[in-house]
Design a protein around this motif. Structure first.
Motif, PDB file in Angstrom:
ATOM      1  N   SER A 245       1.017  -1.128   0.134  1.00 47.53           N
ATOM      2  CA  SER A 245      -0.068  -0.107   0.490  1.00 47.53           C
ATOM      3  C   SER A 245       1.124   1.159   0.462  1.00 47.53           C
ATOM      4  CB  SER A 245      -1.206  -0.454   1.465  1.00 47.53           C
ATOM      5  OG  SER A 245      -1.520  -1.676   1.252  1.00 47.53           O
ATOM      6  N   GLU A 248       2.365   1.799  -3.851  1.00 46.51           N
ATOM      7  CA  GLU A 248       1.726   2.244  -3.828  1.00 46.51           C
ATOM      8  C   GLU A 248       1.393   3.827  -4.073  1.00 46.51           C
ATOM      9  OE1 GLU A 248      -0.919   0.049  -6.952  1.00 46.51           O
ATOM     10  OE2 GLU A 248       0.975  -0.431  -6.765  1.00 46.51           O
ATOM     11  N   GLY A 258      -0.998  -3.870  -7.773  1.00 47.31           N
ATOM     12  CA  GLY A 258      -2.726  -3.818  -7.831  1.00 47.31           C
ATOM     13  C   GLY A 258      -3.215  -4.567  -7.126  1.00 47.31           C
ATOM     14  N   ARG A 259      -3.646  -5.623  -8.593  1.00 48.32           N
ATOM     15  CA  ARG A 259      -4.299  -6.524  -8.398  1.00 48.32           C
ATOM     16  C   ARG A 259      -4.576  -7.858  -7.528  1.00 48.32           C
ATOM     17  NH1 ARG A 259      -2.492  -6.376 -14.100  1.00 48.32           N
ATOM     18  NH2 ARG A 259      -1.620  -8.290 -13.852  1.00 48.32           N
ATOM     19  N   LEU A 261      -2.496  -6.885  -4.559  1.00 50.38           N
ATOM     20  CA  LEU A 261      -2.844  -5.931  -2.737  1.00 50.38           C
ATOM     21  C   LEU A 261      -4.424  -5.926  -3.437  1.00 50.38           C
ATOM     22  CD1 LEU A 261      -2.509  -4.170  -1.173  1.00 50.38           C
ATOM     23  CD2 LEU A 261      -2.474  -2.353  -2.229  1.00 50.38           C
ATOM     24  N   ASP A 262      -4.789  -6.150  -3.914  1.00 47.98           N
ATOM     25  CA  ASP A 262      -6.594  -5.869  -4.136  1.00 47.98           C
ATOM     26  C   ASP A 262      -6.847  -7.336  -3.680  1.00 47.98           C
ATOM     27  OD1 ASP A 262      -6.775  -3.194  -4.805  1.00 47.98           O
ATOM     28  OD2 ASP A 262      -7.264  -3.670  -6.630  1.00 47.98           O
ATOM     29  N   GLU A 263      -6.329  -8.227  -3.943  1.00 45.31           N
ATOM     30  CA  GLU A 263      -6.600  -9.971  -3.709  1.00 45.31           C
ATOM     31  C   GLU A 263      -6.872  -9.723  -2.107  1.00 45.31           C
ATOM     32  OE1 GLU A 263      -8.249 -13.655  -4.309  1.00 45.31           O
ATOM     33  OE2 GLU A 263      -9.541 -11.928  -4.835  1.00 45.31           O
ATOM     34  N   LEU A 265      -5.834  -8.097   0.479  1.00 47.35           N
ATOM     35  CA  LEU A 265      -7.092  -7.299   0.698  1.00 47.35           C
ATOM     36  C   LEU A 265      -8.685  -7.591   1.472  1.00 47.35           C
ATOM     37  CD1 LEU A 265      -6.228  -3.661  -0.224  1.00 47.35           C
ATOM     38  CD2 LEU A 265      -5.422  -4.702   1.818  1.00 47.35           C
ATOM     39  N   ARG A 266      -8.885  -8.325   0.207  1.00 47.68           N
ATOM     40  CA  ARG A 266     -10.649  -9.046   0.326  1.00 47.68           C
ATOM     41  C   ARG A 266     -10.332 -10.266   1.331  1.00 47.68           C
ATOM     42  NH1 ARG A 266     -10.721  -7.502  -5.011  1.00 47.68           N
ATOM     43  NH2 ARG A 266      -9.711  -9.857  -5.881  1.00 47.68           N
TER      44      ARG A 266
END
Length: 321
Positions: A245, A248, A258-259, A261-263, A265-266
């Motif tokens: 994060s 970024e 980013g892809r 990181l999004d996964e 965090l989910r």
């Protein structure tokens, strides 16, 4: 020709042409990863699961005057998957005629893809298979490759000089790892200046909390209790998510990082499995640009390891979902 298809034509005609043989073929083999689109000249990659590979074969009679008859058509490496013989033989094709066949192979997981890749005898993450066509006094072969990637991994590698399929990855922008942020308080504070971070195991709002996540032992909670194996993996994932994060926020967004990181965090919010895999990939992304210079004008401050460790406060809450 469809995008995302890669045909590797490795044809070698061993026969003698002319009236004596009266047979001659060319063949072409392609593989497409359904749902994934890439440059047409690149080897197709499997990055999402479950996945479906679609193999397409074309045989053509290129004898100028006579019918050609193939006595053997085989793809041995696909035989365990039920498609070792894509054409029934003997196969007769008239002058200028072609025959086509397709086969779909479903891969449920990254492990299934890696098992497929290993079946060609090379532990390189690639599956290379060849179609062999044999007729009286001659034969030809054609091959194609598909690359198995872990989810969200861009299959980056150092290319062996003898591998014509491999291409070097594009250069990345700057990034820094956990070791950098745990001793550079000024850089970490600038990251938090964009707002708090909700990381599943903890909500990080202050410099002390961020340092706590970077300095604390993954295996022990803030009260000295031993974390479970699952909680330890989630803690390690949260640490790499914090670092990603900040990369970024401070050094520019990366679509690849980013892809992941999004996964991550989910997964941290939902308590999903896969924490270890995501942690390793986030760490790889965070390490990728450590040799790149920081953006012009960015001041990370001096390293203050002793002070940073002294104010670090583990923000995790034992038992938090």
């Amino acid at each position: 020709m469809l995008r995302g298809w890669k045909a590797a034509a490795m044809a070698t005609v061993l026969g003698v042409t002319g009236a004596a043989s009266a047979h001659e073929f060319t063949c072409e083999k392609r593989v497409q990863v359904q749902g994934e689109v890439g440059p047409k000249d690149e080897v197709p990659r499997v990055t999402k699961f479950p996945a479906t590979l679609r193999f397409h074969y074309t045989l053509k009679n290129i004898h100028p005057q006579a019918e050609s008859v193939a006595d053997l058509v085989e793809d041995p490496l696909l035989a365990p998957y039920g498609f070792g013989a894509p054409f029934a033989t003997p196969l007769a094709l008239g002058v200028g005629r072609s025959g086509e066949a397709t086969f779909e192979l479903k891969l449920a997981s990254p492990d299934a893809c890696q098992a497929l890749a290993a079946s060609d005898g090379r532990a390189d993450g690639n599956f290379d298979s060849a179609l062999r066509v044999k007729w009286a006094l001659g034969e030809t072969q054609c091959a194609a490759r598909v690359t198995c990637c872990e989810p969200f991994v861009d299959c980056e590698m150092a290319c062996p000089p003898e591998d014509p399929y491999c291409t070097e990855s594009a250069a990345r922008g700057p990034s820094r790892n956990a070791g950098f942020f745990k001793v550079h308080e000024q850089a970490l504070q600038q990251c938090l200046g964009f707002g708090y971070l909700e990381l599943g195991v903890a909500r990080v709002e202050s410099l002390e909390q961020a340092l706590g996540l970077l300095w604390a032992s993954p295996g022990l909670d803030r009260n000295g209790g031993v974390r479970s194996e699952a909680d330890t993996r989630r803690f390690e994932l949260a640490r790499e998510a914090l670092v990603a994060s900040c990369n970024e926020r401070l050094f520019g967004a990366s679509a690849k990082r980013g892809r992941v990181l999004d996964e991550a965090l989910r997964a941290l919010r939902a308590g999903d499995e896969g924490a270890e895999r995501l942690m390793k990939e986030l760490r790889r992304q965070n390490e990728a640009g450590t040799r790149e210079p920081l953006p012009q004008g960015f001041d990370a401050g001096r390293a203050t390891p002793a002070h940073a460790a002294s104010i670090a406060a583990d923000p995790t809450e034992p038992g938090r979902p």
